[in-house]
Design a protein around this motif. Structure first.
Motif, PDB file in Angstrom:
ATOM      1  N   ALA A 354       6.867  -2.391   6.452  1.00  0.00           N
ATOM      2  CA  ALA A 354       6.995  -3.718   7.057  1.00  0.00           C
ATOM      3  C   ALA A 354       6.964  -3.630   8.588  1.00  0.00           C
ATOM      4  O   ALA A 354       6.484  -4.536   9.259  1.00  0.00           O
ATOM      5  N   ARG A 355       7.450  -2.517   9.143  1.00  0.00           N
ATOM      6  CA  ARG A 355       7.514  -2.365  10.592  1.00  0.00           C
ATOM      7  C   ARG A 355       6.173  -1.942  11.186  1.00  0.00           C
ATOM      8  O   ARG A 355       5.845  -2.336  12.309  1.00  0.00           O
ATOM      9  N   ILE A 356       5.414  -1.116  10.469  1.00  0.00           N
ATOM     10  CA  ILE A 356       4.213  -0.549  11.079  1.00  0.00           C
ATOM     11  C   ILE A 356       2.927  -1.256  10.662  1.00  0.00           C
ATOM     12  O   ILE A 356       1.871  -1.009  11.240  1.00  0.00           O
ATOM     13  N   ALA A 357       2.985  -2.136   9.655  1.00  0.00           N
ATOM     14  CA  ALA A 357       1.778  -2.841   9.213  1.00  0.00           C
ATOM     15  C   ALA A 357       1.400  -3.930  10.211  1.00  0.00           C
ATOM     16  O   ALA A 357       2.274  -4.648  10.719  1.00  0.00           O
ATOM     17  N   PRO A 358       0.103  -4.116  10.513  1.00  0.00           N
ATOM     18  CA  PRO A 358      -0.334  -5.212  11.386  1.00  0.00           C
ATOM     19  C   PRO A 358       0.043  -6.561  10.773  1.00  0.00           C
ATOM     20  O   PRO A 358      -0.202  -6.793   9.577  1.00  0.00           O
ATOM     21  N   ALA A 359       0.615  -7.445  11.574  1.00  0.00           N
ATOM     22  CA  ALA A 359       1.132  -8.711  11.056  1.00  0.00           C
ATOM     23  C   ALA A 359       0.061  -9.552  10.378  1.00  0.00           C
ATOM     24  O   ALA A 359       0.304 -10.159   9.331  1.00  0.00           O
ATOM     25  N   ALA A 360      -1.139  -9.575  10.947  1.00  0.00           N
ATOM     26  CA  ALA A 360      -2.197 -10.426  10.399  1.00  0.00           C
ATOM     27  C   ALA A 360      -2.753  -9.903   9.091  1.00  0.00           C
ATOM     28  O   ALA A 360      -3.422 -10.631   8.353  1.00  0.00           O
ATOM     29  N   LEU A 361      -2.488  -8.632   8.785  1.00  0.00           N
ATOM     30  CA  LEU A 361      -3.035  -8.007   7.569  1.00  0.00           C
ATOM     31  C   LEU A 361      -1.910  -7.500   6.675  1.00  0.00           C
ATOM     32  O   LEU A 361      -2.100  -6.570   5.905  1.00  0.00           O
ATOM     33  N   ARG A 362      -0.754  -8.140   6.753  1.00  0.00           N
ATOM     34  CA  ARG A 362       0.433  -7.578   6.129  1.00  0.00           C
ATOM     35  C   ARG A 362       0.310  -7.467   4.608  1.00  0.00           C
ATOM     36  O   ARG A 362       0.636  -6.435   4.021  1.00  0.00           O
ATOM     37  N   THR A 363      -0.141  -8.527   3.925  1.00  0.00           N
ATOM     38  CA  THR A 363      -0.246  -8.450   2.470  1.00  0.00           C
ATOM     39  C   THR A 363      -1.313  -7.441   2.068  1.00  0.00           C
ATOM     40  O   THR A 363      -1.150  -6.697   1.094  1.00  0.00           O
ATOM     41  N   GLU A 364      -2.415  -7.410   2.825  1.00  0.00           N
ATOM     42  CA  GLU A 364      -3.460  -6.429   2.555  1.00  0.00           C
ATOM     43  C   GLU A 364      -2.906  -5.018   2.686  1.00  0.00           C
ATOM     44  O   GLU A 364      -3.176  -4.152   1.842  1.00  0.00           O
ATOM     45  N   PHE A 365      -2.114  -4.782   3.737  1.00  0.00           N
ATOM     46  CA  PHE A 365      -1.569  -3.448   3.923  1.00  0.00           C
ATOM     47  C   PHE A 365      -0.501  -3.129   2.879  1.00  0.00           C
ATOM     48  O   PHE A 365      -0.335  -1.963   2.510  1.00  0.00           O
ATOM     49  N   PHE A 366       0.219  -4.139   2.406  1.00  0.00           N
ATOM     50  CA  PHE A 366       1.135  -3.873   1.302  1.00  0.00           C
ATOM     51  C   PHE A 366       0.359  -3.639   0.002  1.00  0.00           C
ATOM     52  O   PHE A 366       0.853  -2.988  -0.917  1.00  0.00           O
ATOM     53  N   GLY A 367      -0.868  -4.180  -0.075  1.00  0.00           N
ATOM     54  CA  GLY A 367      -1.744  -3.808  -1.180  1.00  0.00           C
ATOM     55  C   GLY A 367      -2.134  -2.347  -1.089  1.00  0.00           C
ATOM     56  O   GLY A 367      -2.154  -1.620  -2.091  1.00  0.00           O
ATOM     57  N   LEU A 368      -2.463  -1.889   0.137  1.00  0.00           N
ATOM     58  CA  LEU A 368      -2.736  -0.470   0.342  1.00  0.00           C
ATOM     59  C   LEU A 368      -1.479   0.367   0.108  1.00  0.00           C
ATOM     60  O   LEU A 368      -1.558   1.503  -0.359  1.00  0.00           O
ATOM     61  N   TYR A 369      -0.330  -0.220   0.424  1.00  0.00           N
ATOM     62  CA  TYR A 369       0.958   0.430   0.151  1.00  0.00           C
ATOM     63  C   TYR A 369       1.130   0.654  -1.353  1.00  0.00           C
ATOM     64  O   TYR A 369       1.548   1.728  -1.797  1.00  0.00           O
ATOM     65  N   ALA A 370       0.787  -0.388  -2.126  1.00  0.00           N
ATOM     66  CA  ALA A 370       0.818  -0.238  -3.578  1.00  0.00           C
ATOM     67  C   ALA A 370      -0.204   0.790  -4.039  1.00  0.00           C
ATOM     68  O   ALA A 370       0.051   1.580  -4.960  1.00  0.00           O
ATOM     69  N   LEU A 371      -1.378   0.778  -3.380  1.00  0.00           N
ATOM     70  CA  LEU A 371      -2.406   1.770  -3.707  1.00  0.00           C
ATOM     71  C   LEU A 371      -1.890   3.182  -3.464  1.00  0.00           C
ATOM     72  O   LEU A 371      -2.097   4.083  -4.279  1.00  0.00           O
ATOM     73  N   SER A 372      -1.187   3.372  -2.344  1.00  0.00           N
ATOM     74  CA  SER A 372      -0.674   4.703  -2.043  1.00  0.00           C
ATOM     75  C   SER A 372       0.364   5.149  -3.065  1.00  0.00           C
ATOM     76  O   SER A 372       0.571   6.342  -3.269  1.00  0.00           O
ATOM     77  N   GLY A 373       1.014   4.166  -3.691  1.00  0.00           N
ATOM     78  CA  GLY A 373       1.981   4.504  -4.724  1.00  0.00           C
ATOM     79  C   GLY A 373       1.357   4.692  -6.084  1.00  0.00           C
ATOM     80  O   GLY A 373       1.997   5.209  -7.000  1.00  0.00           O
ATOM     81  N   LYS A 374       0.068   4.273  -6.209  1.00  0.00           N
ATOM     82  CA  LYS A 374      -0.571   4.332  -7.517  1.00  0.00           C
ATOM     83  C   LYS A 374      -1.857   5.151  -7.545  1.00  0.00           C
ATOM     84  O   LYS A 374      -2.354   5.481  -8.611  1.00  0.00           O
ATOM     85  N   ALA A 375      -2.423   5.450  -6.367  1.00  0.00           N
ATOM     86  CA  ALA A 375      -3.712   6.141  -6.332  1.00  0.00           C
ATOM     87  C   ALA A 375      -3.650   7.472  -7.059  1.00  0.00           C
ATOM     88  O   ALA A 375      -4.596   7.876  -7.742  1.00  0.00           O
ATOM     89  N   THR A 376      -2.535   8.169  -6.908  1.00  0.00           N
ATOM     90  CA  THR A 376      -2.361   9.426  -7.632  1.00  0.00           C
ATOM     91  C   THR A 376      -1.277   9.297  -8.707  1.00  0.00           C
ATOM     92  O   THR A 376      -0.853  10.307  -9.272  1.00  0.00           O
TER      93      THR A 376
END
Length: 419
Positions: A354-376
């Motif tokens: 939440a602190r390091i994600a760009p504000a304008a792309l926050r949900t997208e980056f939390f999608g990538l956050y979910a990806l990082s938790g699921k990619a492997t």
């Protein structure tokens, strides 16, 4: 209504953690997973393997779909409609596990509903987590995230306690439930589904959403996917975020595998019956909730990275010890210590993103956050399942979790918080 100051908005957001905790606690870890391996599958070992493969399938689907949905949501503006649909489908799929009879013929139904419920739970967390920076007052991101996780463990504790007192322990079973056909256990997913739907209501009533951008659904999908592709191509511009996502990819894989198979391991390796597994889960949720709430202040004081480092390191050390012991009472004691660090590792990870994600792309980056938790995430359960198939040993299979934790911890040290 000011999201930064309205206490009802904060409570509504935190209560969603209380609501959705019923799924991982009652379904993925302590109750239904154990029931599936011991009463539905042909053998506990085969059931563990099947559960592992199904968990991997769900993880792969989430990994590919979460960033896309997050990017589309950023373009459309609102997050709550997505969360509402996912919560409704997930709660319904969970309650439908009632029809999983204690017979191997019910394996496809059980795994299919579990996969659907898992997908809805994980995708819902993308939109839920992305709301955190809008809800938390300045300087309190760590505390609000930690309080949410702590409340989540409290919800899991309460759901487990009700399951134990109302459904598992009474003999004869209450409400005319037939224990011979495991109706007292099959009723617990119904409780979980109702729990998820009921306690999610405050978020939808009290917590404000972002405004709709007015973009049509088709345009939001096209622009969202286009933005996501551009973000992935230029992810190197967000170097610290990328490093964090890679580190989290590994240690979260270890944590998720631990959550998915912890109850199964306790039941099979230590001969715990359903009621004892529930008692173990109750005690674990108490310590996990205390840890999440207690470390929340340190998150804001120290920053999330030291909290993650301490928590994941402690989990790895205690996890190794738990795999080596054979005495049930020692296993219980170690489990309580492990629980103290489970909540902080998750809450601080969410806080850091939440602190390091760009504000304008926050949900997208939390999608990538979910990806990082699921990619492997398919690797942990799949590797565990393969090793159990080869060795016919749950202890050796569970040992595959430790390298994921250690590697993630090492990679985390290259991440700076001051992005």
């Amino acid at each position: 209504m000011n999201q930064k100051t309205d206490k009802r908005a904060i409570w509504g957001w935190c209560l969603y953690d209380w609501a959705n905790s019923a799924f991982p606690t009652l379904i993925s870890t302590f109750v239904f997973a154990t029931y599936f391996t011991q009463a539905v599958a042909e053998t506990p070992e085969q059931g563990t393997s099947q559960w592992g493969y199904a968990t991997s399938i769900a993880a792969l689907i989430v990994a590919f779909s979460a960033p896309i949905l997050g990017a589309v949501s950023d373009k459309a503006g609102r997050r709550k409609p997505w969360l509402f649909v996912l919560t409704g489908i997930g709660a319904t799929a969970t309650a439908a596990l009632w029809w999983t009879l204690p017979d191997a013929s019910a394996v496809p139904l059980a795994l299919g509903l579990m996969v659907l419920g898992t997908i809805c739970f994980e995708l819902g967390m993308v939109f839920y987590n992305a709301m955190l920076p809008d809800v938390a007052p300045d300087g309190m991101t760590g505390r609000i995230s930690g309080w949410g996780w702590g409340l989540g463990y409290g919800g899991g504790l309460a759901a487990l306690a009700i399951s134990l007192v109302v459904f598992v322990q009474p003999d004869p079973a209450w409400f005319g439930l037939d224990k011979n056909s495991s109706e007292h256990i099959r009723a617990i997913p119904v409780l979980a589904g109702v729990w998820m739907a009921l306690f999610a209501i405050p978020l939808f009533l009290w917590t404000p959403d972002r405004q709709d951008t007015g973009i049509s659904a088709g345009t939001a999908i096209r622009e969202g996917i286009s933005t996501l592709i551009g973000t992935i191509r230029h992810l190197g511009r967000y170097r610290q975020v990328l490093r964090f996502l890679i580190a989290r990819m590994f240690y979260t894989d270890g944590l998720n595998t631990l959550f998915a198979f912890g109850g199964i391991f306790a039941a099979v390796s230590f001969g715990m019956e359903s009621d004892e597994v529930l008692m173990f889960g109750l005690a674990l949720n108490v310590t996990a909730g205390l840890g999440a709430a207690g470390f929340a202040f340190l998150d804001d004081k120290w920053g999330p990275k030291p909290v993650i480092t301490l928590s994941v390191g402690a989990i790895a050390v205690i996890g190794i010890a738990m795999l080596m012991v054979t005495d049930k009472s020692v296993f219980w004691a170690l489990g309580m210590g492990l629980g103290l660090f489970l909540g902080p590792s998750q809450a601080a990870s969410r806080s850091m993103m939440a602190r390091i994600a760009p504000a304008a792309l926050r949900t997208e980056f939390f999608g990538l956050y979910a990806l990082s938790g699921k990619a492997t995430a398919f690797l942990g359960p799949a590797l565990l399942a393969v090793v159990i198939d080869i060795t016919d040993s749950q202890r050796i299979g569970m040992a595959t979790i430790i390298p994921f934790l250690i590697l993630g911890l090492i990679l985390l040290q290259w991440v700076r918080e001051d992005t």
